[in-house]
Enzyme design. Structure first.
Site, PDB file in Angstrom:
ATOM      1  N   GLU A 862      22.364  13.627 -53.429  1.00  0.00           N
ATOM      2  CA  GLU A 862      21.186  14.319 -53.950  1.00  0.00           C
ATOM      3  C   GLU A 862      20.954  13.917 -55.394  1.00  0.00           C
ATOM      4  OE1 GLU A 862      19.522  18.843 -54.897  1.00  0.00           O
ATOM      5  OE2 GLU A 862      21.355  18.553 -53.733  1.00  0.00           O
ATOM      6  N   LYS A 994      35.119  29.898 -42.403  1.00  0.00           N
ATOM      7  CA  LYS A 994      33.954  29.043 -42.118  1.00  0.00           C
ATOM      8  C   LYS A 994      32.771  29.827 -41.570  1.00  0.00           C
ATOM      9  CE  LYS A 994      36.746  24.894 -41.205  1.00  0.00           C
ATOM     10  NZ  LYS A 994      38.080  25.476 -41.321  1.00  0.00           N
ATOM     11  N   ASP A1070      38.065  20.820 -47.420  1.00  0.00           N
ATOM     12  CA  ASP A1070      37.372  20.969 -46.138  1.00  0.00           C
ATOM     13  C   ASP A1070      35.921  21.322 -46.405  1.00  0.00           C
ATOM     14  OD1 ASP A1070      36.511  21.500 -43.614  1.00  0.00           O
ATOM     15  OD2 ASP A1070      38.141  22.833 -43.073  1.00  0.00           O
ATOM     16  N   HIS A1168      12.642  16.314 -60.413  1.00  0.00           N
ATOM     17  CA  HIS A1168      12.970  15.728 -59.115  1.00  0.00           C
ATOM     18  C   HIS A1168      12.085  14.537 -58.802  1.00  0.00           C
ATOM     19  CE1 HIS A1168      16.083  17.980 -56.886  1.00  0.00           C
ATOM     20  NE2 HIS A1168      15.831  18.924 -57.787  1.00  0.00           N
TER      21      HIS A1168
END
Length: 1213
Positions: A862, A994, A1070, A1168
């Site tokens: 990004e 998670k 993770d 951006h």
């Protein structure tokens, strides 16, 4: 009825394996249900020994005689000269049944303790209340005896009248004594096992013995006619079994058909028993065993045999149809059901209707028998149309497979050579069909002739078609007539003339139905050797002390049993005892394992998978026995044809080849061996083949030789393996061809080459290894193990996957594969590796954290993310950096546990939360790792399910594997306290891992970090281009109010997940745990009179580690090394992981500060568009080569002014 059973049969015949296994699973459940009913039945209940009453004896003239109770009472209350009263109490010490020691039990130590130190309930010791022989002078010793050491030792104590109960009450109150390493437990009486507590072999033996004894009692009280009727019934039952075997043999099956019918009947019986219990039909074991032969004769096996005859008589059972296809076995069974199914259903309905008449009668015993028989017949009808049809389907498929194999094996023994001009010459081993039939009908030896004369000719009903025609079986009508006669005789009591009593009277005086007679409780036997010797010693001691005969009245109380258990380890076991105990323990553990609810569910799941696979394989076999089998046989040189068709000789022959020879089997179907396809080679001119000589015979073709010759003449040529395109790939290597050996040569090298296999595979090139993998010789997932070269394994796997895919682009794609250490990946991080995925890695900062400068590594795709975080770092450093605190460190795991009732679940919750329970679980939990330190346990109850959330420190590891292992150990301890509990899942989503969860936000998980920083107002204006008031306003309205309006949990931030995930990817964490790790609350408020900005963030569940998982990979390990937190901390375990969490929280603060500032200043979209929309990487829009209608309309539009934005431009966006 037929409308219900035929669709059910349609399903079973086309899914036979699934049906058979499902029925057998249900039958197993029914069997355990019946077994449990038998085991807990009052019929087999062990007789409890009655409580003994005290016995009374009087010593007169040196002889003991029994006296009533009032004699002893008068001697006690009304003491007379020369008559003394006392009480005797025996204490029996026995070793515990579980204790296996060779040494005898010596009770001298416990006896000395009881007679000298042990007080009674009132506090008196034994010497003050015992009986002194000859007088009450305490100078003499009390009368006390101890038997010799042995398996059990008896201590006899004497008491003055009235003091025995007081002393015995004190002993029972104490209950447990420990003397000289032995633990003694007091029991009120000798304990007898109930049948429910007995082990498998013991209770089965007891049940059989009880059944035999009850039969024997019944036989002694039964009439001769009853015995004769039952014996006749059993004889008829065995005759029925013999008839079943002979009929099955006549249908061509020695074992499987009769076994299938018998199994169907047994399963029907198993299903009927629980159904009868549900319908409240009384089941008396004695009556059931008496009625069993009549039930077998009533149900019979004629209906399954009739259906089997109809199936075997089907012309398409083993013969192909006109088009060469085999009719599916399911259709064969359904045709047989359509032909005889109505007759079978009619017989079942008539028999059940007659039995229902008996059910409505009021004759005792007959009603129950008819009810059980009706239920059994109905269940047998259902099993015949379901399980039995599935068994017949399997038998048809197996018989077809055997037929094809027999034809394949006998092909070479019964061939006839046919020359080119059509002359047939019969081989030496061939016979005519008539001779073959004659030879097969005649037994070859004496054994076969005797066997055929005794048990019949196998398949006799299959050889003559007229005998296979369905005719009305007179046995069905005879059986129906017998049932009706049986009911009539019982209802009218015609058989009562043969016996002096009526049937009803015999039923009423059945020994099991008679009222239990009241038997008086027995007394203690004073003539037994143990008590008689004590009384004799008492008499001798009295006479010795007094010197003259004395009269004594003694009350002998029932014995008290004390079990002794060693507190230290037992002696070594003998070899024989150890073997027997090992077998018993193995069987017990296996039974408990199978009975475990969790394990049993896994077994059922695996069984279901096995059923599905077997069903699939059976369908493949079925297809193989049909058209596919015919094609397979044709490829081997066999072709099925009718006799009417002529055998054509192929005219396509190879030049200078031998004369074509066709082979036809002497059996019914003609067999032809076609020529292999000729190898076409370019010839300058076509030379006609010479005329073949007449009557030239050739040997049968060897197909393997032909295949080998074809492979030798046509070597396989494949392109060279294509390596991934990289800048350093040499241009001259592309397009090169590598000659690949044949599959047979590659297989020979693979199987017979040098060992180990990796050495043999080194002699093969990549294409040859790919060929082996494509043919199934090497599993693609095992390439690393087989090759021993990780880079080569990855390269070959890429080729395999690419060539099997639809696009076939992976092999030459830009996914990198070289220059990577795959040894760190295998067995740890990934499987079926085909390369690696590089990500851009940027550095933000550095950022001052707790006084030290740290670079912020971020792996992301990004744009502006690293730049934005760097701007935030600059602003934070200007104010002195970030200060962090660690508020909590603990990984969690929350299993889900089921209990039979909420009461037991609540008891388990209370035990876990108690001090003793917590310490017990903590000890087991921490025994699994030197880093696992249990911090707390949180329990929650939902119905019968208990959720337990374990929290522990895990050192520098993230800790999921560590805490999972420790949780399993803790659950083992909990299972010993609550054996009925069932662990549903090691992770019951109460952790929570998670997944977004409020419990993580509230309780914390992993590392809980709070960070704080003060940004000067000048920096806010110059660097962040906004104001303190604007920042606080945007943060409150966006992060707090906006998130609250959305119902967010832990999402009170701008983009914490952005920075956290980028750092996670860079440091080997993770990525999936960013769900809970990115929970963050960003707070901003003015300080120092509104001039400066005070900013804090709270992240309660950052789940990171510096060892294990992705941190073992070299690039990620290098990033951790750059931060100074690689691996485990040498002196303070857990400090490196905590420091990494502090760095992540500080980086999140920098990203939050920069983004909120951009939003407050309105710079977000502009930044951006400037940094995240690269013109170099934006593909140009494609234009059509010829103008289309859209282009013409565009030309017709008016021109766009300079002030208006152009359509689809960046500014318009």
């Amino acid at each position: 009825m037929r409308a219900l059973l035929r669709p059910l049969s349609t399903h079973t015949v086309f899914s036979p394996i699934e049906t058979i296994v499902s029925v057998f699973v249900l039958a197993t459940l029914a069997y355990f249900h019946v077994l449990s009913g038998i085991k807990h039945s009052s019929f087999f209940e062990t007789p409890q020994p009655p409580t003994l009453r005290p016995a009374y004896a009087r010593l007169t003239d040196g002889e003991w005689e029994a006296v009533p109770q009032h004699t002893w009472a008068e001697a006690w209350k009304h003491h007379a000269d020369g008559v003394e009263a006392l009480e005797l109490q025996q204490i029996v010490f026995t070793l515990d049944d579980k204790t296996h020691t060779a040494a005898p039990l010596d009770a001298s130590a416990i006896a000395q303790h009881l007679v000298s130190e042990f007080p009674s309930l009132s506090g008196k010791h034994y010497p003050s209340i015992c009986h002194y022989p000859g007088s009450n002078d305490s100078s003499v010793a009390c009368f006390t005896t101890v038997s010799e050491p042995g398996a059990s030792t008896v201590l006899t104590l004497s008491f003055k009248p009235g003091f025995r109960e007081d002393w015995l009450a004190g002993l029972r109150r104490e209950n447990t004594l420990t003397v000289d390493g032995l633990k003694y437990e007091v029991d009120a009486g000798k304990r007898h096992q109930s049948i429910g507590e007995m082990k498998s072999s013991k209770w089965v033996a007891y049940a059989l013995s009880a059944l035999v004894l009850r039969f024997w009692e019944l036989t002694k009280k039964a009439d001769s006619l009853d015995i004769l009727v039952v014996l006749t019934g059993y004889i008829l039952m065995h005759v029925t079994f013999l008839r079943l075997f002979l009929s099955s043999r006549a249908l061509g099956s020695n074992f499987w058909l009769s076994t299938g019918i018998f199994s169907s009947a047994i399963i029907s019986f198993l299903f009927s028993l629980p159904l009868c219990r549900t319908l409240d039909i009384p089941l008396d074991p004695i009556a059931l065993t008496e009625a069993l032969p009549f039930l077998v004769c009533t149900v019979g096996f004629d209906k399954p045999l009739r259906l089997a005859r109809a199936v075997m008589a089907n012309p398409n059972m083993v013969k192909p149809q006109e088009d060469g296809r085999m009719k599916p076995a399911g259709e064969v069974i359904m045709e047989a059901l359509d032909r005889v199914g109505n007759v079978i259903l009619r017989d079942y309905a008539l028999e059940i209707a007659v039995l229902l008449v008996g059910v409505n009668s009021r004759v005792g015993g007959l009603k129950e028998f008819c009810a059980v028989a009706a239920v059994l017949l109905a269940m047998d009808c259902v099993m015949t149309f379901t399980l039995y049809t599935a068994v017949l389907t399997v038998m048809v498929e197996v018989r077809r497979i055997k037929k094809v194999r027999e034809m394949s094996r006998s092909r070479s023994n019964s061939i006839t050579a046919v020359t080119a001009n059509g002359t047939a010459v019969r081989g030496a081993l061939s016979r005519t069909s008539s001779k073959t039939n004659i030879a097969s009908d005649e037994p070859k030896n004496l054994r076969e002739r005797v066997s055929n004369s005794v048990i019949g000719v196998k398949g006799s009903l299959l050889k003559d078609d007229p005998r296979m025609q369905e005719v009305e079986n007179p046995m069905g009508r005879l059986k129906l007539l017998l049932i009706a006669s049986f009911l009539t005789l019982h209802i009218l009591n015609f058989c009562t003339t043969l016996t002096p009593a009526t049937t009803n009277a015999r039923h009423q005086r059945h020994p099991l139905r008679a009222a239990q007679e009241v038997v008086p409780t027995p007394r203690v036997d004073i003539t037994s050797p143990g008590i008689a010797s004590v009384l004799a010693n008492l008499a001798v001691s009295e006479q010795t002390r007094v010197g003259e005969p004395i009269e004594l009245v003694v009350k002998v109380a029932p014995p008290v049993y004390v079990h002794a258990t060693p507190t230290v380890s037992a002696a070594p076991k003998s070899a024989n005892a150890g073997t027997g105990e090992a077998i018993e323990n193995f069987m017990s553990s296996w039974s408990s394992l199978v009975g475990d609810p969790v394990i049993s569910k896994w077994i059922v799941a695996l069984l279901a998978i096995s059923v599905a696979l077997n069903g699939y394989l059976l369908k493949g076999i079925a297809a193989g026995s049909g058209l596919a089998a015919m094609r397979a046989v044709r490829t081997q040189g066999v072709r099925f044809r009718s006799r009417a068709r002529s055998i054509k000789i192929s005219e396509d022959t190879e030049e200078h080849g031998p004369a074509p020879v066709m082979f036809a089997a002497s059996a019914a179907p003609a067999v032809a061996l076609p020529e292999p396809a000729p190898v076409r080679e370019p010839e300058p001119a076509t030379v006609p083949a010479p005329a073949p000589p007449a009557a030239v015979l050739s040997r049968p073709l060897n197909l393997e030789t032909i295949d080998r010759k074809l492979q030798e003449r046509l070597p396989i040529r494949s392109p060279a393996p294509v390596e991934p395109r990289t800048p350093e790939t040499p241009a001259d290597r592309t397009g090169a061809e590598v000659e690949v050996r044949s599959l047979a040569e590659c297989v020979d090298v693979f199987e017979n080459g040098p060992r180990p296999v990796a050495v043999a595979l080194q002699t093969l090139n990549d294409e040859e290894v790919i060929l082996l993998a494509q043919t199934g010789k090497i599993a693609p997932y095992a390439l690393e193990k087989m090759l021993g070269d990780l880079d080569r394994a990855v390269r070959i796997r890429r080729a395999l996957i690419s060539r099997a895919s639809r696009t076939k682009t992976l092999e030459s794609s830009l996914i990198p594969v070289k220059d990577y250490d795959y040894s760190r990946v295998m067995g740890a991080c990934c499987e079926n590796v085909i390369g690696y995925m590089p990500l851009p890695l940027g550095i933000a900062g550095p950022l001052k954290i707790d006084g030290l400068m740290y670079p912020i590594p971020m792996a992301t795709a990004e744009g502006t993310l690293v730049a934005s975080t760097s701007r935030g770092c600059k602003a934070l450093n200007a104010g002195g950096g970030v200060t962090t605190v660690l508020t909590y460190d603990g990984m969690t795991r929350g299993p889900a546990i089921d209990f039979p009732t909420i009461v037991r679940a609540a008891e388990a919750k209370a035990w876990i939360e108690s001090d003793d329970g917590y310490e017990t679980i903590k000890e087991a939990f921490e025994s699994t790792s030197r880093f696992a330190r249990l911090q707390r346990i949180k329990c929650a109850l939902a119905g019968r399910t208990l959720f337990v959330r374990f929290a522990t420190r895990t050192g520098d590891a993230m800790g999921m594997n560590m805490i999972s292992k420790a949780t399993e150990k803790a659950l083992e301890v909990l299972t010993r306290e609550f054996p009925e509990m069932v662990v549903l899942a090691l992770s019951g989503n109460y952790c929570t891992d998670k997944k977004p969860a409020a419990i993580n936000w509230i309780e914390g998980r992993g590392k809980s970090i709070v960070a704080e920083a003060v940004i000067p107002g000048k920096v806010v204006k110059t660097v962040l281009k906004t104001t303190v008031e604007g920042l606080c306003n945007v943060n409150t309205k966006k992060n707090l109010i906006g998130s609250a309006m959305a119902g967010s949990v832990g999402g009170f931030n701008a983009h914490a997940a952005n920075i956290l995930t980028a750092v996670f990817l860079a440091t080997g964490q993770d990525p999936a745990q960013n769900v809970e790790s990115s929970n963050c609350m960003t707070l901003m408020e003015p300080t120092n009179g509104g001039e400066d900005l005070l900013m804090t963030i709270s992240m309660p569940c950052i789940e990171v580690g510096t060892i294990g998982g992705g941190t073992i990979l070299a690039p990620q390990m290098a990033v951790l090394d750059m931060l100074g937190v690689k691996g485990a901390h040498p002196t303070n375990p857990g400090q490196n992981a905590q420091q990494l969490a502090r760095i992540i929280a500080s980086a999140v603060m920098a990203g939050e500060l920069s983004l909120i500032s951009a939003l407050a200043a309105g710079h977000l979209v502009r930044a951006h568009l400037a940094h995240n929309r690269s013109q170099l990487n934006t593909p140009m829009p494609s234009r059509p080569h010829t103008p289309g209608p859209e282009d013409q309309q565009a030309h017709a539009l008016p021109p766009v002014s300079a002030e208006q934005p152009k359509p689809y431009s960046v500014e318009a966006k």
